[in-house]
Motif scaffolding. Structure first.
Motif, PDB file in Angstrom:
ATOM      1  N   LEU A 187       0.831  -1.205   0.000  1.00  0.00           N
ATOM      2  CA  LEU A 187       0.000   0.000   0.000  1.00  0.00           C
ATOM      3  C   LEU A 187       0.868   1.258   0.000  1.00  0.00           C
ATOM      4  CD1 LEU A 187      -2.784  -1.067   2.532  1.00  0.00           C
ATOM      5  CD2 LEU A 187      -3.044  -0.704   0.078  1.00  0.00           C
ATOM      6  N   GLU A 188       1.950   1.242   0.732  1.00  0.00           N
ATOM      7  CA  GLU A 188       2.841   2.404   0.750  1.00  0.00           C
ATOM      8  C   GLU A 188       3.494   2.611  -0.615  1.00  0.00           C
ATOM      9  OE1 GLU A 188       5.537   1.688   3.883  1.00  0.00           O
ATOM     10  OE2 GLU A 188       4.112   2.200   5.497  1.00  0.00           O
ATOM     11  N   GLU A 189       3.907   1.490  -1.253  1.00  0.00           N
ATOM     12  CA  GLU A 189       4.523   1.608  -2.584  1.00  0.00           C
ATOM     13  C   GLU A 189       3.527   2.141  -3.608  1.00  0.00           C
ATOM     14  OE1 GLU A 189       6.027  -2.210  -3.464  1.00  0.00           O
ATOM     15  OE2 GLU A 189       7.705  -2.097  -2.033  1.00  0.00           O
ATOM     16  N   ASN A 190       2.265   1.645  -3.554  1.00  0.00           N
ATOM     17  CA  ASN A 190       1.243   2.139  -4.493  1.00  0.00           C
ATOM     18  C   ASN A 190       0.983   3.623  -4.297  1.00  0.00           C
ATOM     19  OD1 ASN A 190       0.918  -0.392  -5.616  1.00  0.00           O
ATOM     20  ND2 ASN A 190      -0.697  -0.972  -4.139  1.00  0.00           N
ATOM     21  N   LYS A 191       1.003   4.038  -3.049  1.00  0.00           N
ATOM     22  CA  LYS A 191       0.771   5.455  -2.760  1.00  0.00           C
ATOM     23  C   LYS A 191       1.884   6.312  -3.353  1.00  0.00           C
ATOM     24  CE  LYS A 191       0.221   8.546   1.162  1.00  0.00           C
ATOM     25  NZ  LYS A 191       0.182   8.657   2.640  1.00  0.00           N
ATOM     26  N   GLU A 192       3.114   5.873  -3.212  1.00  0.00           N
ATOM     27  CA  GLU A 192       4.234   6.629  -3.768  1.00  0.00           C
ATOM     28  C   GLU A 192       4.167   6.678  -5.286  1.00  0.00           C
ATOM     29  OE1 GLU A 192       7.698   4.824  -2.270  1.00  0.00           O
ATOM     30  OE2 GLU A 192       7.418   5.529  -0.186  1.00  0.00           O
ATOM     31  N   ASN A 193       3.822   5.532  -5.909  1.00  0.00           N
ATOM     32  CA  ASN A 193       3.724   5.509  -7.384  1.00  0.00           C
ATOM     33  C   ASN A 193       2.640   6.434  -7.888  1.00  0.00           C
ATOM     34  OD1 ASN A 193       5.796   3.623  -7.524  1.00  0.00           O
ATOM     35  ND2 ASN A 193       4.378   1.872  -7.422  1.00  0.00           N
ATOM     36  N   GLU A 194       1.478   6.474  -7.246  1.00  0.00           N
ATOM     37  CA  GLU A 194       0.379   7.341  -7.685  1.00  0.00           C
ATOM     38  C   GLU A 194       0.771   8.818  -7.594  1.00  0.00           C
ATOM     39  OE1 GLU A 194      -2.488   6.664  -9.020  1.00  0.00           O
ATOM     40  OE2 GLU A 194      -2.142   4.481  -9.003  1.00  0.00           O
ATOM     41  N   SER A 195       1.454   9.140  -6.495  1.00  0.00           N
ATOM     42  CA  SER A 195       1.847  10.548  -6.328  1.00  0.00           C
ATOM     43  C   SER A 195       2.854  10.953  -7.396  1.00  0.00           C
ATOM     44  CB  SER A 195       2.422  10.753  -4.935  1.00  0.00           C
ATOM     45  OG  SER A 195       3.569   9.932  -4.759  1.00  0.00           O
ATOM     46  N   CYS A 196       3.732  10.034  -7.778  1.00  0.00           N
ATOM     47  CA  CYS A 196       4.717  10.351  -8.813  1.00  0.00           C
ATOM     48  C   CYS A 196       4.053  10.535 -10.171  1.00  0.00           C
ATOM     49  CB  CYS A 196       5.764   9.240  -8.894  1.00  0.00           C
ATOM     50  SG  CYS A 196       6.825   9.169  -7.441  1.00  0.00           S
ATOM     51  N   LYS A 197       3.077   9.719 -10.504  1.00  0.00           N
ATOM     52  CA  LYS A 197       2.376   9.831 -11.796  1.00  0.00           C
ATOM     53  C   LYS A 197       1.634  11.161 -11.894  1.00  0.00           C
ATOM     54  CE  LYS A 197       1.701   4.924 -12.646  1.00  0.00           C
ATOM     55  NZ  LYS A 197       0.691   3.847 -12.768  1.00  0.00           N
ATOM     56  N   ILE A 198       0.977  11.567 -10.819  1.00  0.00           N
ATOM     57  CA  ILE A 198       0.205  12.808 -10.842  1.00  0.00           C
ATOM     58  C   ILE A 198       1.139  14.007 -11.038  1.00  0.00           C
ATOM     59  CG2 ILE A 198      -1.236  14.329  -9.407  1.00  0.00           C
ATOM     60  CD1 ILE A 198      -2.363  11.733  -8.197  1.00  0.00           C
ATOM     61  N   SER A 199       2.283  14.001 -10.386  1.00  0.00           N
ATOM     62  CA  SER A 199       3.217  15.122 -10.532  1.00  0.00           C
ATOM     63  C   SER A 199       3.765  15.181 -11.946  1.00  0.00           C
ATOM     64  CB  SER A 199       4.358  14.981  -9.521  1.00  0.00           C
ATOM     65  OG  SER A 199       5.043  13.756  -9.740  1.00  0.00           O
ATOM     66  N   GLU A 200       3.992  14.036 -12.630  1.00  0.00           N
ATOM     67  CA  GLU A 200       4.487  14.006 -13.993  1.00  0.00           C
ATOM     68  C   GLU A 200       3.463  14.569 -14.966  1.00  0.00           C
ATOM     69  OE1 GLU A 200       5.583  10.037 -14.744  1.00  0.00           O
ATOM     70  OE2 GLU A 200       7.393  10.097 -13.486  1.00  0.00           O
ATOM     71  N   ILE A 201       2.186  14.302 -14.744  1.00  0.00           N
ATOM     72  CA  ILE A 201       1.131  14.779 -15.665  1.00  0.00           C
ATOM     73  C   ILE A 201       1.097  16.303 -15.681  1.00  0.00           C
ATOM     74  CG2 ILE A 201      -1.372  14.888 -15.977  1.00  0.00           C
ATOM     75  CD1 ILE A 201      -1.443  12.012 -14.955  1.00  0.00           C
ATOM     76  N   PHE A 202       1.236  16.932 -14.539  1.00  0.00           N
ATOM     77  CA  PHE A 202       1.071  18.376 -14.462  1.00  0.00           C
ATOM     78  C   PHE A 202       2.352  19.164 -14.638  1.00  0.00           C
ATOM     79  CE2 PHE A 202      -2.743  16.897 -12.409  1.00  0.00           C
ATOM     80  CZ  PHE A 202      -3.712  17.742 -12.945  1.00  0.00           C
ATOM     81  N   VAL A 203       3.459  18.518 -14.842  1.00  0.00           N
ATOM     82  CA  VAL A 203       4.712  19.245 -15.050  1.00  0.00           C
ATOM     83  C   VAL A 203       4.713  19.919 -16.427  1.00  0.00           C
ATOM     84  CG1 VAL A 203       7.174  18.934 -15.454  1.00  0.00           C
ATOM     85  CG2 VAL A 203       6.083  17.985 -13.446  1.00  0.00           C
ATOM     86  N   ASP A 204       4.058  19.405 -17.482  1.00  0.00           N
ATOM     87  CA  ASP A 204       4.093  19.923 -18.847  1.00  0.00           C
ATOM     88  C   ASP A 204       3.158  21.102 -19.053  1.00  0.00           C
ATOM     89  OD1 ASP A 204       5.928  18.011 -19.468  1.00  0.00           O
ATOM     90  OD2 ASP A 204       4.401  16.532 -20.113  1.00  0.00           O
ATOM     91  N   ASP A 205       2.324  21.454 -18.081  1.00  0.00           N
ATOM     92  CA  ASP A 205       1.409  22.575 -18.238  1.00  0.00           C
ATOM     93  C   ASP A 205       2.111  23.899 -17.905  1.00  0.00           C
ATOM     94  OD1 ASP A 205      -0.497  20.812 -19.032  1.00  0.00           O
ATOM     95  OD2 ASP A 205      -1.371  20.560 -17.016  1.00  0.00           O
ATOM     96  N   ASN A 206       1.325  25.023 -17.990  1.00  0.00           N
ATOM     97  CA  ASN A 206       1.895  26.352 -17.763  1.00  0.00           C
ATOM     98  C   ASN A 206       1.866  26.717 -16.298  1.00  0.00           C
ATOM     99  OD1 ASN A 206      -0.823  26.502 -17.591  1.00  0.00           O
ATOM    100  ND2 ASN A 206      -1.152  27.755 -19.411  1.00  0.00           N
ATOM    101  N   SER A 207       1.551  27.936 -15.961  1.00  0.00           N
ATOM    102  CA  SER A 207       1.726  28.452 -14.605  1.00  0.00           C
ATOM    103  C   SER A 207       0.798  27.807 -13.590  1.00  0.00           C
ATOM    104  CB  SER A 207       1.502  29.980 -14.590  1.00  0.00           C
ATOM    105  OG  SER A 207       0.166  30.256 -15.009  1.00  0.00           O
TER     106      SER A 207
END
Length: 443
Positions: A187-207
């Motif tokens: 469960l801890e590993e899944n939580k870390e993976n989900e948080s990493c995916k979400i941060s990657e999605i929003f890095v390519d947007d603007n401000s």
């Protein structure tokens, strides 16, 4: 040459013949009796009685009795008829009588051999029977030992089975703990993976990246925390139930293996009392009396028998109890009561005197004489208060000596008793009888 007895008497019925032969003053122990189907003989030197019977008798069922200075034959006839005479018609023929004597001797020898053979065979049968019984006992012992082995084996198997169950429960508990830890890690590993995916999605947007990322993270954190809590609660309940079950089984095993408590004994030693009183102020009589009472009390408590009550260790009570048992005829029980009383108080003459009466009833003559002598030794000085006891001791010892045929010693006791009661006619008569016996034996 022996003296032939001719003054015998005889009588008969249809079935029996009675013959009475006088012993003429000869002791009964010196009479030798011989009887067969046709010949009867009594030898008591220097006298001899022989009779060649008129008809055969049943020598196995016939009897001979020595009593009142004569031998009485009770002969059972083989044929129930009247003989009209005792001796055979050929009793005057010496050769015929000698022949019958030889036949009677051979018959007696053969009969004794047959009896010896029967005894030997019976002895062998008894040995065989004893051997069989011993084999049965040994077999029963083997069976008992085998049963003990089986019971011990079953007990060991039960203990081993309980131990296996305990180990199995402990292994299950460890397994559940490992599964719980693995699930928490996943469960801890899944939580870390989900948080990493979400941060990657929003890095390519603007401000708006930072604000969007914050919003998504804030939205994702509560569901993950709820899932984690929902997973942890059931696993904690399972662990609690397993621990309770293990504790119950361990307590059950302890209760089954618990044994009874051992009994202990505490001994207390008291300091002996001394009297540091000066001689000029000493009260020796009172002090010795006190010491004697203490010694008697220690002897009484030294009888370490849990089955005896306190009053059963009192010599006076034991004396009365022995008297009751003697009156009821239980002489051995009375002796046991007097023995215990003597162990507690060995200076009471009445205890030895009463025990002597029990021994006299049981024909323990030497023990009776010994107890009477001990009682007389304790009854000193010779005063009027113990005269009755001394009289009984002398008479009981005299009775034992008479049964032992020690008439001189018995007469001495009677003379001592007459000194105590010189006008007792019964004692004078008994003493005269003993003197007559002594004179007749010496004459």
């Amino acid at each position: 040459m022996p003296i032939i007895v001719k003054d015998y008497q005889w009588s008969e019925t249809d079935e029996k013949m009675f013959v009475q032969v006088p012993l003429k003053g000869v002791k009964q122990s010196k009479a030798d009796i011989f009887c067969t189907e046709e010949f009867v003989k009594v030898s008591f030197p220097p006298f001899l009685f022989e009779a060649l019977l008129f008809a055969p008798i049943d020598d196995e069922k016939s009897t001979a009795t020595i009593r009142d200075g004569s031998v009485t034959f009770n002969l059972l006839k083989k044929e129930p008829v009247m003989w009209s005479q005792l001796l055979s018609i050929h009793s005057d023929d010496k050769s015929f009588v000698l022949k019958k004597k030889q036949e009677a001797i051979e018959y007696a020898q053969k009969k004794s051999e047959d009896i010896a053979k029967r005894k030997s065979s019976a002895k062998e049968e008894n040995k065989k029977y004893s051997l069989k019984e011993m084999m049965k006992l040994e077999e029963a012992d083997r069976d008992r030992i085998e049963q003990i082995k089986v019971s011990e084996r079953n007990r060991a198997m039960d203990e081993f089975t309980r131990w296996k169950e305990e180990k199995k429960v402990e292994a299950e508990l460890e397994k559940m703990q490992l599964l719980e830890e693995n699930k928490v890690k996943k469960l801890e590993e899944n939580k870390e993976n989900e948080s990493c995916k979400i941060s990657e999605i929003f890095v390519d947007d603007n401000s708006d990246v930072v604000d969007g990322c914050r919003i998504i993270e804030l939205q994702e954190d509560p569901p993950l925390q709820k899932a984690n809590d929902a997973t942890e609660k059931p696993m904690a309940a399972v662990n609690h139930d397993l621990k309770q079950e293990v504790d119950k089984k361990k307590s059950k095993v302890k209760r089954q293996g618990a044994g009874p408590r051992q009994r202990g004994k505490i001994s207390v030693n008291f300091t002996p009392r001394v009297f540091p009183t000066p001689q000029r102020e000493s009260k020796a009589v009172e002090e010795d009396e006190w010491l004697q009472k203490q010694a008697d009390a220690r002897k009484q408590h030294a009888i370490d028998d849990p089955d005896l009550a306190q009053h059963e260790k009192d010599p006076a009570w034991l004396k009365d109890k022995g008297g009751q048992l003697f009156a009821s005829g239980d002489y051995m029980a009375a002796i046991n009561a007097f023995n215990l009383a003597i162990r507690i108080q060995p200076r009471m003459p009445i205890l030895f005197l009463n025990r002597a009466a029990c021994h006299l009833k049981l024909r323990n003559l030497y023990k009776c004489a010994e107890d009477c002598s001990t009682s007389l030794d304790l009854m000193v000085p010779k005063v009027a208060a113990n005269a009755k006891g001394r009289l009984k001791a002398h008479l009981r010892r005299a009775a034992a000596f008479c049964d032992l045929e020690l008439y001189v010693e018995a007469l001495q006791d009677y003379e001592a008793a007459l000194k105590i009661e010189p006008k007792n006619e019964k004692l004078i008569e008994d003493a005269d009888k003993i003197r007559t016996v002594i004179q007749s034996s010496t004459g």
